[in-house]
Design an enzyme around this catalytic site. Structure first.
Site, PDB file in Angstrom:
ATOM      1  N   ASP A 223       7.233   1.082   3.757  1.00 59.47           N
ATOM      2  CA  ASP A 223       8.409   1.977   3.945  1.00 59.47           C
ATOM      3  C   ASP A 223       9.653   1.125   4.457  1.00 59.47           C
ATOM      4  OD1 ASP A 223       6.854   0.906   6.041  1.00 59.47           O
ATOM      5  OD2 ASP A 223       7.595   2.420   7.498  1.00 59.47           O
TER       6      ASP A 223
ATOM      7  N   GLU B  99      -2.236  -4.636  13.656  1.00 59.32           N
ATOM      8  CA  GLU B  99      -1.112  -5.237  14.272  1.00 59.32           C
ATOM      9  C   GLU B  99      -1.493  -6.043  15.592  1.00 59.32           C
ATOM     10  OE1 GLU B  99       3.295  -4.229  14.062  1.00 59.32           O
ATOM     11  OE2 GLU B  99       3.077  -3.792  16.428  1.00 59.32           O
TER      12      GLU B  99
ATOM     13  N   PRO C 111      11.001  -6.941  15.373  1.00 64.51           N
ATOM     14  CA  PRO C 111      12.185  -6.527  15.754  1.00 64.51           C
ATOM     15  C   PRO C 111      12.606  -5.907  17.120  1.00 64.51           C
ATOM     16  CG  PRO C 111      11.645  -5.148  13.939  1.00 64.51           C
ATOM     17  CD  PRO C 111      10.504  -5.994  14.237  1.00 64.51           C
TER      18      PRO C 111
ATOM     19  N   TYR D   6       3.359   8.157   0.923  1.00 66.35           N
ATOM     20  CA  TYR D   6       4.445   6.779   1.072  1.00 66.35           C
ATOM     21  C   TYR D   6       4.559   6.397  -0.332  1.00 66.35           C
ATOM     22  CZ  TYR D   6       4.196   6.287   6.071  1.00 66.35           C
ATOM     23  OH  TYR D   6       4.476   6.463   7.379  1.00 66.35           O
TER      24      TYR D   6
ATOM     25  N   PHE E  22       0.885  -1.084  -0.055  1.00 65.44           N
ATOM     26  CA  PHE E  22      -0.183   0.144  -0.144  1.00 65.44           C
ATOM     27  C   PHE E  22       0.770   1.356  -0.031  1.00 65.44           C
ATOM     28  CE2 PHE E  22      -4.299  -1.769   0.903  1.00 65.44           C
ATOM     29  CZ  PHE E  22      -4.129  -2.836   1.149  1.00 65.44           C
TER      30      PHE E  22
END
Ligand code: 2GW
Ligand code: MN
Length: 297
Positions: free
Chosen positions: A157, A247, A178, A70, A65
């Site tokens: 990104d 998320e 991460p 972006y 997306f």
């Protein structure tokens, strides 16, 4: 442990993984308590696994997306994907954007396709981020059935720096976030309010997964996106938004529907300039971005 290290060093130096067939790591867990592999460098033979999948005629759909500012991430994303992402396999990118005219012209390799789909602009970024689930569900249901075998849904990104190949394929695939792969569970930022459909009780959960990359077979990801979209809608009707948006819902889904394969943070790092002991290769990473500059309002 020291003995583990010595064993590993001895094993690798004197026999070599390729001679002994011993693959594995002593510094990280590479299997979950439900026996799903966790993919780390050193746990698979890329030549062997490529040759196995080469015999199947697979297509990997990949969704992206890029709304508003972006679109600026697309060139690096696509160019680096062409260099590192499922090289030698058929990949079909599906790109959702509010500005098709801003899509850079990136030369794609053989058997690599890009379909651009126009979507309306949205004002709230949370709506962009959460709206992805509904769009993905519709794409899988309406268009992909005979077009792809596997799908990965990725943040834009980002950029590839190393191999991301068929070792990542599985029915249901999650990527360890991460920031949270080496911290205790109480630090995980799950949704802890009972009122949200993304609720996970305190002290529960397995891993904290990133929303920036997930995938699997079409059927499994269809169920994932459908379930998350339904739960997002219930939350919206109740005027509650989960702490980390879709998320949080993804984490709830993975808690009750265990992924069949996990990818280590090699497959989504936070920023190429940061390093961590166990992450020996950064394959895919968020790019450092100036939020104030790219995000609306
Ligand atoms: C605009 C303002 C603020 C945040 C995002 C956006 C925005 C996002 C945008 O203007 N245009 C756009 O296309 N996006 C898409 O949403 C784009 O694909 C982007 O990669 C994705 C997620 O937004 P991002 O990358 O700014 O959020 P992160 O990297 O902080 O995301 C994590 O948390 C998110 C939920 O809060 C998502 O779960 C995301 O997958 C996570 O990586
Ligand atoms: Mn992102």
């Amino acid at each position: 442990s020291l003995s583990g290290l010595i064993y590993w060093g001895f094993n690798s130096i004197w026999f070599g993984n390729h001679l002994t067939g011993h693959l594995g790591r002593t510094d990280v867990a590479f299997v979950t308590p439900w026996l799903a592999p966790i993919v780390w460098e050193g746990t698979f033979d890329s030549t062997l696994i490529d040759s196995i999948y080469k015999q199947q005629n697979i297509t990997v759909a990949t969704t992206l997306f890029a709304l508003g500012k972006y679109t600026r991430f697309l060139k690096d994303f696509l160019e680096s994907a062409e260099e590192h992402y499922f090289v030698g396999f058929r990949v079909h990118y599906y790109l959702f954007t509010d500005q098709p005219e801003a899509i850079p012209n990136v030369k794609l390799g053989q058997e690599r396709y890009l379909t651009v789909k126009k979507v309306p602009s949205l004002n709230r970024w949370q709506d962009i981020s959460m709206g992805r689930m509904e769009i993905l569900k519709k794409l899988i249901e309406n268009e992909l059935a005979n077009e792809a075998d596997y799908i990965f849904c990725l943040d834009v990104d980002t950029k590839f720096y190393g191999r991301w190949g068929v070792e990542t394929l599985g029915h249901l695939v999650g990527v360890m976030h991460p920031w949270f792969f080496n911290v205790p569970r109480f630090i995980f930022t799950y949704e802890h309010r009972r009122e949200s459909q993304a609720y996970i009780p305190a002290g529960e959960g397995d891993y904290y997964y990133t929303g920036a990359a997930f995938g699997g077979s079409l059927k499994d990801v269809q169920n994932l996106t459908k379930t998350c979209q339904e739960q997002l809608n219930i939350d919206a009707a109740n005027s509650i938004e989960a702490i980390w948006h879709e998320e949080s819902h993804l984490n709830k889904y993975f808690f009750y529907n265990k992924p069949s394969k996990l990818l280590s943070p090699e497959y989504l790092w936070r920023d190429i300039s940061m390093s961590a002991g166990q992450v020996k290769i950064i394959r895919f990473s968020h790019v450092a971005k100036n939020n104030a500059e790219v995000r609306p309002n």
